[in-house]
Write an enzyme that holds these catalytic residues in place. Sequence first.
Site, mmCIF file in Angstrom:
data_model
loop_
_atom_site.group_PDB
_atom_site.id
_atom_site.type_symbol
_atom_site.label_atom_id
_atom_site.label_comp_id
_atom_site.label_asym_id
_atom_site.label_seq_id
_atom_site.Cartn_x
_atom_site.Cartn_y
_atom_site.Cartn_z
ATOM 1 C CD GLU B 43 -2.582 1.277 2.673
ATOM 2 O OE1 GLU B 43 -2.106 0.715 3.685
ATOM 3 O OE2 GLU B 43 -3.666 1.882 2.704
ATOM 4 C CE LYS B 114 -7.359 1.482 3.340
ATOM 5 N NZ LYS B 114 -6.254 2.132 4.112
ATOM 6 C CB CYS B 154 -4.359 -1.509 4.255
ATOM 7 S SG CYS B 154 -3.460 -1.442 5.847
#
Lengths: 280, 280
Positions: B43, B114, B154
Amino acid sequence: MTTIRAACVQFSARADKSENVALMAPLVAEAAGRGADVVLLPEKWNAWMDGPGLRPLAERLDGGETVDAMAGWAREHGINLIGGSIAIAAEDESVHNVSIAFDRSGERVAAYTKIHLFDVDVGGFSYRESDGTAPGSELVTAELDGVTFGLTVCYDLRFPELYRALALDRGARILTIPSNFTLHTGMAHWEVLLRARAIENQAFVLATGQHGTPGGLDKPSYGHSMIVDPWGTVLAQAPDGDGVIVGDLDLTAQASIRERLPALLHSRADLYRTAHAAHT
Amino acid sequence: MTTIRAACVQFSARADKSENVALMAPLVAEAAGRGADVVLLPEKWNAWMDGPGLRPLAERLDGGETVDAMAGWAREHGINLIGGSIAIAAEDESVHNVSIAFDRSGERVAAYTKIHLFDVDVGGFSYRESDGTAPGSELVTAELDGVTFGLTVCYDLRFPELYRALALDRGARILTIPSNFTLHTGMAHWEVLLRARAIENQAFVLATGQHGTPGGLDKPSYGHSMIVDPWGTVLAQAPDGDGVIVGDLDLTAQASIRERLPALLHSRADLYRTAHAAHT
């Protein structure tokens, strides 16, 4: 109440139902003697088998040898008791796999019928729970001492959405998973999945297993009953054999975790809806 | 193709973006040299920070120093590349945290923004990813060599419904989780959650982490990049430091697990729908 003392009873069902009820009584008494506020038994601890043979051993929700015994233990010891699960007669000739919660007065406050039936082939064995057992279709929580428990059974553990719905929508702070996990899948998956359910739902997990070869059959079970806290820490784990483990569940610490790492608030349930759900 | 060789690159972003791109090139070359069919980066590996300062470093999906470099690596080595995530300029003054997938010709085949932003207080540190970063709202898969990859980033890891939707509805067989997990939460949750996502979705999990203190800031990261198979076995794990791990993903074995333990078919998405989802 900011701390709950929980006990998990690990057991291996013998072939005779009355013997199982007799053997369980002192284990529940031991848990109560150690100060347990709530006691969890394993899945189908009073009679372990699949298939139509289970029907004659099934009881009714409002009465039967095992149901009456569990209500009596709760009342006698003044404890909350989640009776693992036992077979309850269905409307037809099948049974349901039902987890019943009793409060300190011995009153039945909730009954959850296992949704996901164990029809799998693992470890060299074939399991067909749906042969003689009918699934449930309702999510169930129990209010005990003012705290919300989410009730599930064994194979349910593999379906994370069930636990998310119990925690996010139904307010469950403690998740109960009475089980008879197989030795083969237990070694690989039991602890990981229990800890994941605790972590992702920031909930306590109480999980009981059967050990040995329950019911006198030749299919080995994993045991390793566990109490897990909302950070994923294993507070207690049972060694092999019948026995009782105890853990203190700190609800204040749970609230702090939910505040500092507000993943439950960050859920975007509007985005995940599956195509399956959208079609029904 | 019945086996895919996957590589995960572990990295610690330095303060300078161009330096990070220069340092990543030989790591990708190493992965390609070890025969990787697909390579995953961490990430925000090219520029680690939160806050409005990230905006000047953001690129466009169709071009920029990092985007062009990643497309070039994929084409040059003839590999599929999932570029971890990098900051992409949003319509307003914010950025998106975007994972971009390139095929063997260097063409961009998918880009996932995300969904869950990391606004938490853990390990003595406060994180506010939403300060300067805007969330996505779409589930995204990438088809690479005819196999479906589910793209996430994540903190998404804490939301199991996202992975269930990718596996159950979108057909993902490999789940990618480029990350910069904190040291504090990583120690307690990283491996457990990665293995749970693999087990419950019977999918391969490719997870990269940053290590050290990325971006020259003082917030420590956990590292421990991992490749996990659908039974939950950790096939490979990175030691501390920059480096490459490789694992062979056996798609035939995966199919066998899904057949013998058909938990994906047993899902009852019609029952779990959350109140939140029902309201939207």
